[in-house]
Design an enzyme around this catalytic site. Structure first.
Site, PDB file in Angstrom:
ATOM      1  N   ASN A   1       0.793  -1.245   0.000  1.00  0.00           N
ATOM      2  CA  ASN A   1       0.000   0.000   0.000  1.00  0.00           C
ATOM      3  C   ASN A   1       0.825   1.294   0.000  1.00  0.00           C
ATOM      4  OD1 ASN A   1       0.666  -0.770   2.595  1.00  0.00           O
ATOM      5  ND2 ASN A   1      -1.221  -0.049   3.518  1.00  0.00           N
TER       6      ASN A   1
ATOM      7  N   GLU B   1       3.049  -5.230  12.342  1.00  0.00           N
ATOM      8  CA  GLU B   1       1.945  -4.276  12.182  1.00  0.00           C
ATOM      9  C   GLU B   1       0.981  -4.882  11.184  1.00  0.00           C
ATOM     10  OE1 GLU B   1       1.903  -0.054  10.578  1.00  0.00           O
ATOM     11  OE2 GLU B   1       0.072  -1.234  10.337  1.00  0.00           O
TER      12      GLU B   1
ATOM     13  N   CYS C   1      -3.706   0.856   6.741  1.00  0.00           N
ATOM     14  CA  CYS C   1      -4.037   0.079   7.948  1.00  0.00           C
ATOM     15  C   CYS C   1      -4.665   0.987   8.996  1.00  0.00           C
ATOM     16  CB  CYS C   1      -2.842  -0.693   8.480  1.00  0.00           C
ATOM     17  SG  CYS C   1      -1.277  -0.120   7.912  1.00  0.00           S
TER      18      CYS C   1
END
Ligand code: ADP
Length: 505
Positions: free
Chosen positions: A142, A236, A270
């Protein structure tokens, strides 16, 4: 699907499927050779000290700035991001470089610690930070430049060598980062190892610390592999970030902020906005304003002209997830107020507002990672907090209210690693705050001031005599009754806190 036996990986534009680059699919043997070479180069890098290392990172910053237009083009070619979003990644990495280059000498300095009590008084005590020799950084698709930068920069500044494994979907920007490192003539302590999952697994098998960003499913596999080798990892992972809009919120600001928070990077963030809870008195008004903002957005493949608001999804698989979440919701009674389907071109999916959704639906339970904003009406703050916490994830949340004290109070009831009040995503830009997820959203944090660089260092406890070596005479062999009694009485006198116990025989 990528065949793990392939030698080269085609990188495709999400806009039209055109091949925009090709990178090696590195085999496990190549990964272990590369990590061995990093291991050989690392001691000289560590011995440069933080100031010496900062010189190279600052040169990298200048290279990034000198090449920012081309880097923006590369980012867009592999992600189809709007220019306004692609253009953020270089400055973001430069900000991380500036922060850690400036502060690393203080963050990594030996800490002289005080004795905890009389027993350790005779010694000088220090905590020393020594880097993990090789850090593996594994990143998703991303933010192909910003995410590697976020982790590679503090790891290098800590004195580690770094093996970076970017996503096979968007590896080209990381290859550029490696090109920059080579072009400035920096020591060979950064290697970009392109490839699919097996390349990432080989990195985990070879390095001394793993920093992983990606899905919860793959994160669990990485954690298991790291545990087997007894190497630490930072993870993460996914999120299902809730937003709470209270009745006293500035509704225009909330609608604009949540549209941006939910649709930035086509929702592939996220720390994001994945579902919105609105107090009943303002629900209709908020939904109307949000829908108006979302309807007005321009979608498509951007060039350098800053003409587009929302780009495409990273690949077909991601678009299929978004489409499934919307289709399943509609089948179960949800309504689409705007958007709701693929545009027909590339992997674009229309920016979408969904209402009449509930917690049985995949669009509310599973991470969508796409341009959808499901909105749910709640009776009050308590119901909003209960529903916001009803998830396996715990990455971030936003609260929208004119009463900031109330916003902060609600933030403390939310089980997430970050809360933004009257804003979305903002914590991402605050390098002095830790970024980390609770629950299934991760382990550990990145950034957050000193801890963001110290995590890449092993701590070493060092003691040295302050004066004459008494310890040896009192504690070492051979044990004797007279001295033993004196020592045990002295110790009792030191640790007891009342006279009776201090001097009882
Ligand atoms: P996404 O598809 O959302 O990028 P993943 O979590 O599968 O999610 O991928 C994130 C990164 O992890 C990518 O660079 C990918 O190649 C890598 N990866 C995939 N499988 C593994 C694995 N078993 N071990 C280490 N890295 C992996």
């Amino acid at each position: 699907m990528l065949d793990s036996g392939q030698d080269l990986i085609d990188v495709r534009s999400p806009a039209d499927g055109r091949v925009v680059g090709r990178v090696p699919n590195e085999r496990p043997e190549a990964v272990s050779d590369a990590v061995a070479a990093l291991r050989r180069a690392q001691p000289a890098w560590e011995s440069l000290g933080p100031k010496g290392r900062a010189v190279w990172l600052r040169k990298l910053r200048d290279w990034l700035l000198d090449n920012d237009i081309r880097l923006g083009d590369v980012l867009q070619s592999e992600t189809c991001k709007p220019r306004a979003e692609a253009a953020l990644e270089v400055p973001f990495v430069c900000d991380v470089i500036n922060y850690y280059a400036k502060n690393a000498p203080a963050f990594l300095a030996d800490e002289k610690v005080r004795a905890s009590g009389p027993m350790s008084l005779p010694k000088r005590l220090s905590t020393v930070y020594r880097p993990y020799p090789v850090v593996g950084v594994i990143t998703p698709w991303n933010f192909p430049l910003a995410l590697p930068g976020l982790d590679v920069v503090p790891a290098l500044m800590a004195g580690a060598a770094v093996a970076l494994k970017p996503s096979e979907v968007t590896p080209l920007s990381a290859v550029e980062l490696a090109r920059g490192w080579a072009e400035i003539g920096a020591p060979p302590v950064l290697r970009v190892l392109t490839g699919a999952g097996q390349t990432g697994a080989a990195v985990v098998d070879a390095v001394d610390y793993v920093q992983f960003t990606g899905s919860t499913r793959t994160g669990r596999a990485v954690a298991r592999a790291a545990a087997d080798r007894l190497v630490p990892c930072g993870l993460e992972l996914g999120g299902k970030d809730p937003a709470i809009v209270l009745a006293d919120a500035d509704l225009d600001q909330a609608a604009a902020g949540l549209a941006w928070g939910g649709l930035f990077n086509a929702g592939q963030v996220c720390f994001s906005v994945e579902r919105v809870y609105v107090e009943a008195p303002v629900y209709d008004e908020f939904v109307a304003r949000l829908t108006k903002v979302v309807e007005s957005l321009r979608q498509g493949a951007d060039d350098r002209g800053y003409r587009v608001d929302v780009g495409a999804l990273a690949n077909q698989a991601q678009r299929d997830i978004v489409e499934r979440h919307v289709t399943e919701a509609v089948r179960a009674g949800a309504r689409v107020l705007t958007g709701g389907k693929p545009t027909g071109a590339g992997t674009f999916f229309e920016p979408t507002v969904l209402v009449d959704v509930d917690h049985t639906m995949s669009c509310v339970r599973e991470e969508t990672f796409g341009p959808t904003i499901p909105v749910i009406k709640v009776a009050d703050e308590d119901e909003a907090v209960r529903l916001a916490n009803d998830t396996e994830y715990g990455l971030s949340a936003t609260v929208w209210t004119r009463d900031l004290a109330r916003g902060e109070r609600i933030g403390r009831r939310l089980d997430v690693g970050a809360v933004n009040i009257n804003d979305a995503l903002f914590n991402l830009f605050a390098l002095t705050l830790p970024h980390g997820g609770w629950k299934s959203s991760g382990i550990g944090t990145r950034l957050g001031g000193a801890r963001g660089i110290r995590k890449y260092a092993r701590v070493q406890a060092v003691t040295a005599p302050r004066g004459p070596q008494l310890q040896g005479k009192l504690l070492w062999y051979p044990y004797r009754a007279g001295r033993g009694r004196i020592v045990s009485r002295a110790l009792r006198a030191i640790v007891a806190r009342d006279l009776l116990r201090r001097f009882r025989r």
